[in-house]
Each structure stands twice: as C-alpha cells, then as structure tokens.
Design a protein around this motif. Sequence first.
Motif, short mmCIF file in Angstrom:
data_model
loop_
_atom_site.label_atom_id
_atom_site.label_comp_id
_atom_site.label_asym_id
_atom_site.label_seq_id
_atom_site.Cartn_x
_atom_site.Cartn_y
_atom_site.Cartn_z
N ALA A 173 21.47 13.57 7.58
CA ALA A 173 21.88 12.65 6.52
C ALA A 173 20.77 11.68 6.14
N CYS A 174 20.03 11.18 7.13
CA CYS A 174 19.03 10.13 6.84
C CYS A 174 17.62 10.68 6.68
N ASN A 175 17.46 12.00 6.57
CA ASN A 175 16.11 12.57 6.45
C ASN A 175 15.37 12.07 5.22
N ALA A 176 16.09 11.92 4.12
CA ALA A 176 15.44 11.48 2.89
C ALA A 176 14.81 10.10 3.06
N TYR A 177 15.50 9.22 3.76
CA TYR A 177 14.97 7.87 3.95
C TYR A 177 13.80 7.87 4.93
N ILE A 178 13.84 8.75 5.93
CA ILE A 178 12.71 8.88 6.85
C ILE A 178 11.47 9.33 6.08
N ILE A 179 11.62 10.28 5.18
CA ILE A 179 10.49 10.76 4.38
C ILE A 179 9.93 9.64 3.52
N VAL A 180 10.79 8.92 2.84
CA VAL A 180 10.33 7.88 1.92
C VAL A 180 9.65 6.75 2.69
N PHE A 181 10.25 6.29 3.79
CA PHE A 181 9.69 5.14 4.51
C PHE A 181 8.39 5.49 5.21
N GLN A 182 8.30 6.68 5.81
CA GLN A 182 7.03 7.06 6.43
C GLN A 182 5.94 7.25 5.39
N THR A 183 6.30 7.71 4.19
CA THR A 183 5.32 7.83 3.11
C THR A 183 4.80 6.46 2.70
N ILE A 184 5.70 5.48 2.59
CA ILE A 184 5.28 4.12 2.25
C ILE A 184 4.32 3.58 3.31
N PHE A 185 4.67 3.80 4.58
CA PHE A 185 3.83 3.26 5.66
C PHE A 185 2.43 3.87 5.63
N TYR A 186 2.33 5.19 5.51
CA TYR A 186 1.01 5.81 5.57
C TYR A 186 0.22 5.60 4.28
N SER A 187 0.89 5.41 3.15
CA SER A 187 0.17 5.06 1.93
C SER A 187 -0.52 3.71 2.09
N CYS A 188 0.14 2.77 2.75
CA CYS A 188 -0.49 1.48 3.02
C CYS A 188 -1.53 1.58 4.14
N PHE A 189 -1.19 2.31 5.20
CA PHE A 189 -2.07 2.35 6.36
C PHE A 189 -3.44 2.94 6.03
N HIS A 190 -3.48 4.01 5.23
CA HIS A 190 -4.76 4.64 4.94
C HIS A 190 -5.66 3.76 4.09
N LEU A 191 -5.10 2.73 3.45
CA LEU A 191 -5.94 1.77 2.75
C LEU A 191 -6.77 0.93 3.72
N SER A 192 -6.42 0.97 5.01
CA SER A 192 -7.20 0.21 5.99
C SER A 192 -8.63 0.73 6.07
N PHE A 193 -8.84 2.04 5.79
CA PHE A 193 -10.21 2.57 5.80
C PHE A 193 -11.02 2.01 4.63
N VAL A 194 -10.32 1.63 3.56
CA VAL A 194 -10.99 1.00 2.42
C VAL A 194 -11.28 -0.47 2.73
N CYS A 195 -10.27 -1.18 3.20
CA CYS A 195 -10.45 -2.61 3.50
C CYS A 195 -11.48 -2.82 4.61
N ALA A 196 -11.60 -1.87 5.52
CA ALA A 196 -12.55 -2.03 6.63
C ALA A 196 -14.00 -2.02 6.16
N GLN A 197 -14.24 -1.50 4.96
CA GLN A 197 -15.62 -1.43 4.47
C GLN A 197 -16.05 -2.69 3.72
N MET A 198 -15.13 -3.64 3.55
CA MET A 198 -15.48 -4.85 2.80
C MET A 198 -16.62 -5.65 3.45
N PRO A 199 -16.64 -5.84 4.78
CA PRO A 199 -17.78 -6.56 5.37
C PRO A 199 -19.12 -5.88 5.12
N MET A 200 -19.10 -4.55 5.10
CA MET A 200 -20.36 -3.83 4.87
C MET A 200 -20.76 -3.88 3.40
N VAL A 201 -19.80 -3.74 2.50
CA VAL A 201 -20.11 -3.72 1.07
C VAL A 201 -20.61 -5.08 0.61
#
Length: 575
Positions: A205-233
């Motif tokens: 029943a709750c699979n759809a919400y698991i998919i949506v929420f994990q997608t939100i989390f990893y869409s934000c998390f992978h931006l950490s590789f971008v933000c981590a380059q700010m000191p170098m840039v």
Amino acid sequence: MEKDIDSCQNGAKTVPSTGLGTEGTETQLDDFVGAHPDYNEEEEEQKYFRRKRLGVIKNVVAASLAGTLTYSVYLGLLQMQLILHYDETYREVKYSNIRLEDIDHKVLMGINVTPVAALLYTPILIRFFGTKWAMFLAVGIYALFVSSNYWERYYTLVPSAVAIGMVIVPLWASMGTYITRMAQKYYEYVNYKEEQERQRAPRDACNAYIIVFQTIFYSCFHLSFVCAQMPMVFFLNNYLYQLNHTLFAVKHCGTLSHGTLPGFNKTVLQSLPRSVNLIIVESALMAAAFLAMLVVLVLCGAAYRPMEEIDMRSIGWGNIFQLPFKHMRDYRLRHLFPLFIYSGFEVLFVCTGFSLNYGVCSLGLERLAYLLMAYGFSASACSSLALCMLRVRRQIPLLAGAFIHAVLLVTLFCWAPEPRHLPHAPLLYSIAAFWGTGSALNKTGISILLGMLYKKKERQDFIFTIYHWWQALAIFTVYLWSGLPMKAKLSIMLLTLVVAVGTYLWMERKVARNVEVRLPRIPRPRHKTRGYRYLEDSSDETGSDGDGDKEDNDRHPTEATSEDELPKEDGEQLG
C-alpha cells in the motif's frame, strides 16, 4: 394577618422566578460547553490530518537538506585540505615539523577503517538514542570534524577522523530508516479512516510514498557533490598552477596509469593562501555544519511515537546486537550483498580513480571541481527517474543504472586519454554526467527496494545498517586498492557489477515464486514496572505496519513472504 397573607403571596411569586433563573443558567452553560452549531467534526478531522501530512513532508525535506549540508561540508573540507597538504611548499612553510603528510594518511585511515566495526554498535546506537537523535549526534560529530581543522595537529585531526568514521554508518542508516518511516506515516495520515476502522492495509500500500520520498531525498543528497566544490571554485582555484606545471612529468593517463596519478607535481600552489582567508572559508563550512544540526534539531520530527520507541528498545540490548547478523540469513539480503558492495565501489571510484586518473590527468587540477559538479548535477536530476517505478517494474531502474555503468566501465577500460589534452573535456564531462545517471538509479533504487521488501518498522534500522555497512566495507576496499593498476580496478568493478546484477535477478525470481524467507522473530517487549507507566493495550500501534505476533502468525506463509510479516520463523525466541 394581612401581612402574613402578603408575605405568603410574595413567596409564591418568587418560587417560579427562581426556577426560570436556573433554566436560563443551564441554557447559557449548554451554549458555552456544548458543540458549536457551525462545528463540523469531519472537516476538522480532515484539517488535522492535513497538518500531519504537511508535517511529514517538512520532515522529509528537512532531513534531505541536513544530509546534503552535512556531506557537502565534509567532502568539500576534506578535498580542500588534502590539496593544500599535498603541496610540499605549503607543508614546509606552515607545518614544517609536524609531518602533515603522515597525519593525512592516518586521517584517511581513520575515516575508512573505523566503519568496518560499525555493524557491532550501529543498531544499539539508533535504538538507544532514537532515529532522530542518532541523526543529530552524527551530524554534530561531522561538525566536530570541521572544527578540528582550525588547529591542525595530530591530536585534533586524527581523533576527529576516527569519530567521523564511527558515525558514517549510523548517520546514513538512520537517514534511510527515517525517510522510509516518513513514507509509512504519510500513508497512515492519508488513509486515516481505514486506520480508525482497523481495516487491514492492502498489500504494497505505501510503496508509492516510499518511491516518492526516497527520490526527494536522493535528489537533494546528490547536490552535495555540487555544493562541496564551492570552496575550490571560489577560493582554492585562485592559488593553483596551470596544468602545464602540475602535469609536466605525467606520462600516462586513464587505463595505462598505475596508482593515483603518478608523476603529478609536488607543488600545485603558485602562492600560499593567507591564514585569515583559510579561517574565513572554514568558518563558512562550520556555519553550514551548524545549520545542518539546527535543521535536524528544530525541523525534523520524531520517526516513532514515544511508546513505539520504548517497545523497540525494550526487546533487550543483547537481542538488538544479534538481530543484524540474524537478518543476514534472509536470502533477499544475501542476494543483494554484491549490489551493496558495487554501490560503495562506484561512488568512491568516481571521486578518486576517474576524477584523478582521467579528469585531472587530462584537464588539470583546476578543472576537478567542474568535473565533480557535472557528476552531482546529473545525479541529482536523474534521481527523479526512479519515479518511473510508480509505473514500471522495480527492476527496470536498477538494471538501467547497471547497464549505463557497464558501458562506461568498458569504455574507460579501453581508453587512455593524453596528458594535458583539453580537447578531451567534452567527453570527460559526458562520462561524468552519465556516471551520475547510473549512480542515481543505483542509490535511489536500492533504498526503494529495501523499503518495499522490509516494511515492518521493527526491522528497518537493521536492514539499512546492513546495507550501509557493506557499502562502507566496499569503500574501505577501494582505499586499500589505491596502488593497483587502473585496468585491475576497472576489472574488479566490472566483475562485481555482473555478479550483482545476476544475484539481484535471482533474488527477484525467488520473490516472484513466493519462496519463503527466513527472518528472525522480533521478541516481545519486556516492560519494566518502575521508571515509567506503560499501558499494555496501547493505541499507538497501527495496523498498517503489520505489528503484533498474533496477526503475523495468522497469515498464510506465502502471503506473509511478500509483505515481510514473519513468513517462516526460525523457531527461536531471541531473549
């Protein structure tokens, strides 16, 4: 006599007036405490659960933001400090007598070796503090690692690196558990009427919400590789030599290289940054780490109700210690172990092997940040592709990510870019972007898959601990193989990927055939009579989570297998 008659008449008149006063008082009291004529109970109930759903969304966004800030601060600071400490002029001028290069080696060892023991204490840590407070503790230790870089000495850097190694697995295990639990709570708040009527939740029943929420989390998390380059840039690139100086002695790149970029110049800084500027950068990173702590503390709500946490904690610390090992007897987890290992291989390979031996070797150190930013932007955007699991079978995203990585590994195995050759830039950026696509499908797909297979809330922290522990073991292996030839590294990764895909498809076939799984029984809570009052018939338990041994035992084994509700017990009661 006439006075007596008058007094009696007056008394008779006062009696009904007193009765009228009492009735008026009762009417006013009813108007005050009674139901308002415009009150709509169903509408108020809908508003209440709407606020609850908004609270869950707020929790997911806050946890995603905290994870992004934490990892970007950690990765950005570590990258900046390793580049500064690599320069021999910087070491001699600022830290001539403390052997900074040896300290960096021990820091990396502390970060990569310590998580090997994390399986022994992570479940106990999460159960003792609770999911939210385990996240807060781990983020605080990451902030401690940032603060230790204000005074770079052996007794500050190495202990903080060991501490950060100890909380790597607890942080990401608690994050995965938290996001999955939020998806289940959101489902409960959407279907609150079925919960009130104690109707059994539909399967998956709750699979759809698991998919949506994990997608939100990893869409934000992978931006950490971008933000981590700010000191170098914005800071470090102003002090770096151009590629003709740093790559002057480099002879081979890519698949022909051995170790980590042999021949790279020992001086990479054309001028040394001022200490004041370094303190400003580190203070900005410290502020971001502190903001992450505040986000977890203020904006993240509890994952479980107080009584649920008491139940999960009171099964006994010995049982909590044993359960991660006993869950490994489940064939679903055993078949996913190679996929967990490859997940650890690929994320560290793209940050070290590919970025240095292919990217920096061909484009120079000054373009390292842009290469990793291409990876981060692509991974963040392509994490949304996991939403296709709402319409297609869950195998498709994982197999698509594996196929993309297999093609890229074969390409890298056959390609040796020329040193100091800028025309290779479009191809290298494209490879980084496609690698980010595969990583996004891999990471998001695994977390969604675990949430689908293990819905019972008493098991989720054990499952995500096992996943991130195997990932940490893989990262430790990549740290050990840093001196191997590039062809050997790529061969190991390609072999691991093939085995992972094969075992995953075998697992899916077994699940489709309803092969019974072997799960350990979760012991009943052992309540203590002193310290707090406990209601045995607590209304905190919800039917959607599948709690209660009676309900588990009444189910048919085949049906229970697909819903993770104790399909076949081991015949042993832990505790």
